[in-house]
Design a protein around this motif. Structure first.
Motif, PDB file in Angstrom:
ATOM      1  N   SER A 189       0.809  -1.218   0.000  1.00 17.20           N
ATOM      2  CA  SER A 189       0.000   0.000   0.000  1.00 17.20           C
ATOM      3  C   SER A 189       0.842   1.269   0.000  1.00 17.20           C
ATOM      4  O   SER A 189       0.464   2.270  -0.617  1.00 17.20           O
ATOM      5  CB  SER A 189      -0.945   0.000   1.207  1.00 17.20           C
ATOM      6  N   PHE A 192       1.814   2.270  -3.455  1.00 16.19           N
ATOM      7  CA  PHE A 192       0.698   2.918  -4.144  1.00 16.19           C
ATOM      8  C   PHE A 192       0.556   4.367  -3.696  1.00 16.19           C
ATOM      9  O   PHE A 192       0.292   5.262  -4.502  1.00 16.19           O
ATOM     10  CB  PHE A 192      -0.610   2.158  -3.881  1.00 16.19           C
ATOM     11  N   TYR A 193       0.735   4.596  -2.402  1.00 12.52           N
ATOM     12  CA  TYR A 193       0.648   5.958  -1.871  1.00 12.52           C
ATOM     13  C   TYR A 193       1.712   6.856  -2.501  1.00 12.52           C
ATOM     14  O   TYR A 193       1.424   7.983  -2.923  1.00 12.52           O
ATOM     15  CB  TYR A 193       0.808   5.929  -0.349  1.00 12.52           C
ATOM     16  N   TRP A 195       3.185   6.631  -5.355  1.00 17.54           N
ATOM     17  CA  TRP A 195       3.081   6.825  -6.805  1.00 17.54           C
ATOM     18  C   TRP A 195       1.717   7.317  -7.271  1.00 17.54           C
ATOM     19  O   TRP A 195       1.557   7.642  -8.452  1.00 17.54           O
ATOM     20  CB  TRP A 195       3.416   5.513  -7.526  1.00 17.54           C
ATOM     21  N   HIS A 196       0.728   7.413  -6.383  1.00 22.67           N
ATOM     22  CA  HIS A 196      -0.614   7.739  -6.868  1.00 22.67           C
ATOM     23  C   HIS A 196      -0.679   9.149  -7.452  1.00 22.67           C
ATOM     24  O   HIS A 196      -1.366   9.382  -8.458  1.00 22.67           O
ATOM     25  CB  HIS A 196      -1.648   7.575  -5.753  1.00 22.67           C
ATOM     26  N   MET A 200      -1.790  10.284 -11.228  1.00 20.07           N
ATOM     27  CA  MET A 200      -2.932  11.178 -11.426  1.00 20.07           C
ATOM     28  C   MET A 200      -2.553  12.350 -12.329  1.00 20.07           C
ATOM     29  O   MET A 200      -3.303  12.723 -13.232  1.00 20.07           O
ATOM     30  CB  MET A 200      -3.439  11.690 -10.086  1.00 20.07           C
TER      31      MET A 200
END
Length: 205
Positions: A189, A192-193, A195-196, A200
């Motif tokens: 997780s 993901f944090y 690279w989010h 976007m």
């Protein structure tokens, strides 16, 4: 142009990893001769210290921003200036660690039977009620202290999950979250944090 923008939080976390052991050592050696509730009270001093640092930091930030020109809030919050440095510092975020620390202290006190094990069920129910009420109250709080309220809510959720059952083993929720796919999701997780936001931005462009 600035790489992974969300990585600013890493500096806050690194400072926490330096400060926390020092606070824990002080509490441990000061409390070696204490017993029962006095020992538990002293063990909570790192929690109180982190909470005070963060709350005072947020109040200082609010006073700093109060006299700034209107319309430049985003620049002063995120731009290349000392206001933004202070905004993203350990001093304005230390309180967010306090509630997870309090959750860990509660579970440790139950496991060591400093808090009698018969109270585990009551603590779990209370933490669930506190989390629900806290979540409902987030709309009533504005600015940086909304983060504090959310941290409080998630600290209560941690207590609800981590408090052991009547036999001393992990509760049903904790066992469910230990299910391998969920555990793997937790493991990845943070990636993901990180690279989010770039993903976007790429999608928007």
């Amino acid at each position: 142009k600035t790489g992974l923008g969300v990585a600013w939080s890493l500096t806050v976390e690194l400072i926490f990893y330096v400060v926390m052991p020092l606070l824990a050592i002080v509490a441990f050696y000061a409390g070696k001769r204490l017993r029962g509730r006095w020992r538990l009270l002293l063990a909570s001093t790192p929690v109180i210290a982190m909470l005070l640092i963060g709350v005072i930091g947020k109040l200082v930030k609010a006073s700093m921003f109060a006299g700034l020109p209107a319309g430049l809030e985003f620049y002063h919050e995120w731009g290349a200036n000392w206001y933004a440095v202070f905004s993203r510092s350990f001093f304005t975020h230390a309180d967010l660690f306090a509630f997870g620390m309090l959750a860990a202290l509660t579970v440790a006190a139950l496991e060591a039977e400093v808090i009698p094990h018969r109270y585990a069920g009551r603590i779990r129910v209370t933490s669930a009620i506190v989390a629900i009420l806290g979540l409902a109250g987030t709309r009533a709080v504005n600015g940086d202290f909304r983060e504090t309220v959310f941290a409080f809510v998630f600290g209560a959720v941690l207590v609800f999950v981590a408090v052991p059952g009547k036999t001393g083993s992990a509760g049903a929720v904790a066992r469910g979250l230990d299910f391998l796919p969920l555990r793997y999701t937790g493991l990845v997780s943070y990636s993901f944090y990180l690279w989010h936001l770039p993903v976007m931005w790429l999608a928007i462009r």
